[in-house]
Design an enzyme around this catalytic site. Structure first.
Site, mmCIF file in Angstrom:
data_model
loop_
_atom_site.group_PDB
_atom_site.id
_atom_site.type_symbol
_atom_site.label_atom_id
_atom_site.label_comp_id
_atom_site.label_asym_id
_atom_site.label_seq_id
_atom_site.Cartn_x
_atom_site.Cartn_y
_atom_site.Cartn_z
ATOM 1 N N GLU A 273 50.546 32.613 35.286
ATOM 2 C CA GLU A 273 49.246 33.311 35.229
ATOM 3 C C GLU A 273 48.793 33.699 36.635
ATOM 4 O OE1 GLU A 273 47.895 34.388 32.430
ATOM 5 O OE2 GLU A 273 49.567 33.435 31.427
ATOM 6 N N TRP A 276 50.561 36.747 37.472
ATOM 7 C CA TRP A 276 49.972 37.976 36.884
ATOM 8 C C TRP A 276 48.900 38.528 37.827
ATOM 9 C CZ3 TRP A 276 51.174 41.313 33.230
ATOM 10 C CH2 TRP A 276 51.959 40.924 32.158
ATOM 11 N N TRP A 304 40.179 59.783 23.713
ATOM 12 C CA TRP A 304 39.329 58.592 23.532
ATOM 13 C C TRP A 304 37.947 58.988 23.040
ATOM 14 C CZ3 TRP A 304 42.024 54.345 23.696
ATOM 15 C CH2 TRP A 304 43.120 54.231 24.554
ATOM 16 N N ASN A 339 40.297 33.946 27.990
ATOM 17 C CA ASN A 339 41.317 34.992 28.082
ATOM 18 C C ASN A 339 41.785 35.505 26.721
ATOM 19 O OD1 ASN A 339 43.357 36.609 29.513
ATOM 20 N ND2 ASN A 339 44.775 35.239 28.459
ATOM 21 N N TRP A 357 39.068 52.945 27.223
ATOM 22 C CA TRP A 357 39.188 51.607 27.816
ATOM 23 C C TRP A 357 38.344 51.472 29.079
ATOM 24 C CZ3 TRP A 357 41.269 51.634 32.740
ATOM 25 C CH2 TRP A 357 42.029 52.762 33.106
ATOM 26 N N TRP A 380 42.719 45.537 30.931
ATOM 27 C CA TRP A 380 42.264 46.619 30.038
ATOM 28 C C TRP A 380 43.396 47.581 29.710
ATOM 29 C CZ3 TRP A 380 38.502 47.136 26.718
ATOM 30 C CH2 TRP A 380 37.458 46.225 26.796
HETATM 31 C C1 FAD Z 1 40.679 42.780 29.289
HETATM 32 C C2 FAD Z 1 40.871 41.697 30.320
HETATM 33 C C3 FAD Z 1 40.123 41.721 31.484
HETATM 34 C C4 FAD Z 1 40.297 40.721 32.441
HETATM 35 N N1 FAD Z 1 39.530 40.771 33.600
HETATM 36 C C5 FAD Z 1 39.720 39.830 34.552
HETATM 37 C C6 FAD Z 1 38.957 39.867 35.747
HETATM 38 O O1 FAD Z 1 38.125 40.750 35.976
HETATM 39 N N2 FAD Z 1 39.164 38.888 36.667
HETATM 40 C C7 FAD Z 1 40.082 37.889 36.476
HETATM 41 O O2 FAD Z 1 40.219 37.017 37.339
HETATM 42 N N3 FAD Z 1 40.830 37.860 35.361
HETATM 43 C C8 FAD Z 1 40.675 38.779 34.395
HETATM 44 N N4 FAD Z 1 41.412 38.712 33.245
HETATM 45 C C9 FAD Z 1 42.459 37.676 33.116
HETATM 46 C C10 FAD Z 1 42.018 36.348 32.484
HETATM 47 O O3 FAD Z 1 41.331 36.569 31.295
HETATM 48 C C11 FAD Z 1 41.147 35.474 33.411
HETATM 49 O O4 FAD Z 1 41.752 35.371 34.678
HETATM 50 C C12 FAD Z 1 40.988 34.067 32.856
HETATM 51 O O5 FAD Z 1 40.410 34.111 31.573
HETATM 52 C C13 FAD Z 1 40.115 33.253 33.784
HETATM 53 O O6 FAD Z 1 39.903 31.958 33.275
HETATM 54 P P1 FAD Z 1 40.606 30.704 33.939
HETATM 55 O O7 FAD Z 1 40.354 30.654 35.406
HETATM 56 O O8 FAD Z 1 40.205 29.510 33.149
HETATM 57 O O9 FAD Z 1 42.122 31.056 33.697
HETATM 58 P P2 FAD Z 1 43.446 30.178 33.650
HETATM 59 O O10 FAD Z 1 44.068 30.375 32.332
HETATM 60 O O11 FAD Z 1 43.181 28.801 34.080
HETATM 61 O O12 FAD Z 1 44.379 30.926 34.703
HETATM 62 C C14 FAD Z 1 44.415 30.573 36.093
HETATM 63 C C15 FAD Z 1 44.183 31.769 36.959
HETATM 64 O O13 FAD Z 1 45.240 32.703 36.805
HETATM 65 C C16 FAD Z 1 44.717 34.030 36.917
HETATM 66 N N5 FAD Z 1 44.961 34.718 35.632
HETATM 67 C C17 FAD Z 1 45.062 34.154 34.416
HETATM 68 N N6 FAD Z 1 45.363 35.086 33.489
HETATM 69 C C18 FAD Z 1 45.452 36.256 34.146
HETATM 70 C C19 FAD Z 1 45.738 37.588 33.747
HETATM 71 N N7 FAD Z 1 46.024 37.926 32.471
HETATM 72 N N8 FAD Z 1 45.689 38.569 34.674
HETATM 73 C C20 FAD Z 1 45.431 38.273 35.969
HETATM 74 N N9 FAD Z 1 45.171 37.018 36.423
HETATM 75 C C21 FAD Z 1 45.174 36.034 35.509
HETATM 76 C C22 FAD Z 1 43.228 33.902 37.185
HETATM 77 O O14 FAD Z 1 43.038 33.960 38.575
HETATM 78 C C23 FAD Z 1 42.918 32.523 36.635
HETATM 79 O O15 FAD Z 1 41.810 31.913 37.252
HETATM 80 C C24 FAD Z 1 41.254 39.694 32.245
HETATM 81 C C25 FAD Z 1 42.001 39.688 31.064
HETATM 82 C C26 FAD Z 1 41.816 40.674 30.105
HETATM 83 C C27 FAD Z 1 42.627 40.628 28.854
#
Ligand code: FAD
Length: 471
Positions: A273, A276, A304, A339, A357, A380
């Protein structure tokens, strides 16, 4: 005595701060400054919750600097002019900062370099926000990866930098005017009743430690269940640089040592993650046009919808799809959304409502504390099927089955939609009997998922075949 300026931006901490450490290694006195932007509520990509969190992070940083014998200077307006003025006031020989991951910040870095050069002032800009950035992770032929999986394999093989030292002492500087620490009024924003997590470096470190001790090694099992505290909740901390990514990675390595096979898998899934996050940084670095256009050219110009009435129901959590509404209400009330639910609501906006989107991307940026331009755009575009995936548009999640799969007992839905709390959970995961509301004060589903799915498939297919014909 040689002075330098450290310009804080998205690195609001004293531990393992690359540019700050470099400034201190080369100069006897370092003046810490934060420059608040001057936009007055006209910025489409931000809103009160994230600015409130920023305000509290700045207060915490100022307190940490006071303890270290210094203070945080606050200036406002155009960063280039403000820094040139500060250089002239202090006689500083250099300006240090950590590189911004998005193109807006990078444009200012270029302007600042050009403005400082004729003054004979050096400008140093460091990699800090990512373990690997820009063009560090490349294919065998030296080009940028377009697809995540091979990127992540190459990323994993590269050596990871260890965290640097924490600054505990700074030399005080003399009388220099500073604005007070900002409040929301600075940006003409109104305070909202949003439940924010504790701000600042210490609180962020506590969140990380708690996760590494209790959640990290079961992450693969818990990460998709929105009612559980199964994820790390450090996204806003990475967004504002309250934690360095090197510190996070080092803590995970310690946490994973001696893990059993299934625990090691969880560790791997979590590190993926973080990867990503860096993948999307490099996408934005290499293709800044994704902020306006679909990553994949074949999807540009899709028809759209811009139906604002449908958008308003979605953003208010009034679609009549409980899992979607629960997510949108969690976002509104806390500045966070799980997420799994982000994916569900984003796919609903694009595939069930056929809305652009970019409308959802903007709303998320306004509401999310972790609003990160690159990750948000990537998330997105992934959901819209226009992003980095090979064959994505026909992957349409069904919000009803997603709801049953990830919130079977309805704990998450009932937490955010109290008007549904008394209902048997089985009723929450399927369309209600036609014409019959679940309760008086909860709307009927605004669309029929099966029908909208067919329309989405037809629209994408038609667009792709016409864009191929046009080529
Ligand atoms: C439509 C959409 C929009 C999103 N917008 C953002 C946003 O603006 N900022 C953001 O930080 N994340 C975004 N995410 C990714 C993800 O949802 C969040 O990072 C995550 O929910 C944050 O919670 P956590 O710290 O508990 O994540 P955890 O599951 O604990 O993950 C650890 C860290 O990994 C990174 N991460 C995890 N998943 C992703 C991912 N899919 N893409 C990129 N980084 C990721 C984040 O930095 C996160 O804090 C988005 C996902 C989607 C589907």
């Amino acid at each position: 005595m040689s002075h330098a300026i450290h310009w804080f931006r998205r690195d609001l901490r004293l531990s393992d701060n690359t540019a700050l450490n470099a400034a201190l290694a080369a100069h006897e006195q370092v003046i810490p400054v934060y420059i608040t932007s001057l936009w007055k509520n006209g910025h489409q990509w931000t809103g009160a919750p994230r600015q409130q969190f920023l305000v509290e992070c700045l207060r915490s940083l100022h307190e940490a600097l006071l303890k270290a014998g210094s203070r945080l200077l606050i200036r406002e307006g155009d960063a280039v002019s403000a820094l040139v003025k500060l250089v002239q006031q202090t006689g500083a020989k250099a300006v240090y900062t950590n590189r911004d991951p998005d193109p807006f910040g990078q444009a200012i870095e270029a302007q600042l370099k050009a403005a400082l050069e004729p003054l004979g002032v050096a400008f140093f800009c460091f990699k800090d926000h990512a373990l690997h950035e820009r063009n560090e992770v490349l294919t065998g032929s030296g080009s940028a990866f377009r697809v995540f999986t091979p990127y992540s394999r190459a990323w994993a093989k590269l050596p990871k930098q260890q965290p640097g030292p924490t600054v505990t002492q700074l030399r005080a500087f003399g009388p220099l005017e500073s604005l007070p620490l900002p409040t929301l009024a600075h940006w003409n924003l109104q305070a909202e009743n949003v439940e924010l997590p504790e701000a600042g470096e210490a609180a962020a470190r506590n969140r990380l430690s708690k996760f590494v001790e209790n959640g990290f090694l079961k992450y693969a099992q818990t990460r998709d269940i929105p009612s559980e505290e199964g994820t790390s909740r450090i996204s806003q901390d990475l967004r504002f640089g309250l934690l360095s990514i090197r510190e996070v990675f080092a803590a995970l390595e310690v946490g994973a040592s001696g893990a059993k096979a299934d625990e090691a898998r969880s560790a791997q899934v979590y590190i993926n993650e973080l990867c990503w996050r860096e993948f999307y940084f490099q996408v934005l670095w290499n293709k800044p046009e994704v902020l306006d256009l679909e990553y994949s050219p074949a999807y540009r110009g899709m028809p759209w919808s811009h139906d604002t009435a449908a958008f308003d129901l979605w953003s208010a959590g009034q679609t009549g799809f409980p899992i979607v509404d629960a997510g949108m209400r969690q976002l509104f009330q806390t500045g966070f959304m799980h997420n799994r639910v982000r994916m569900i609501v984003a796919m609903f906006l694009t595939k069930d409502l056929h809305l652009d989107w970019r409308m959802g991307e903007r709303w998320f940026m306004q509401r999310l504390l972790d609003g990160e331009i690159a990750s948000n755009n990537g998330g997105w575009q992934w959901s819209a099927g226009t992003g980095t995936d090979a064959a994505p548009y026909f992957r349409i999640q069904n919000p009803w089955t997603q709801s049953l799969r990830f919130d079977a007992v309805g704990t998450y839905i009932k937490r955010w939609i109290p008007e549904l709390a008394h209902l048997p959970s089985a009723l929450l995961h399927k369309p209600p009997t036609p014409g019959l509301r679940l309760t008086d004060n909860y709307p009927l589903p605004m669309v029929d998922h099966a029908r909208e799915r067919d329309i989405a498939l037809f629209t994408y297919k038609r667009h792709l075949s016409s864009s191929q014909t046009a080529e």
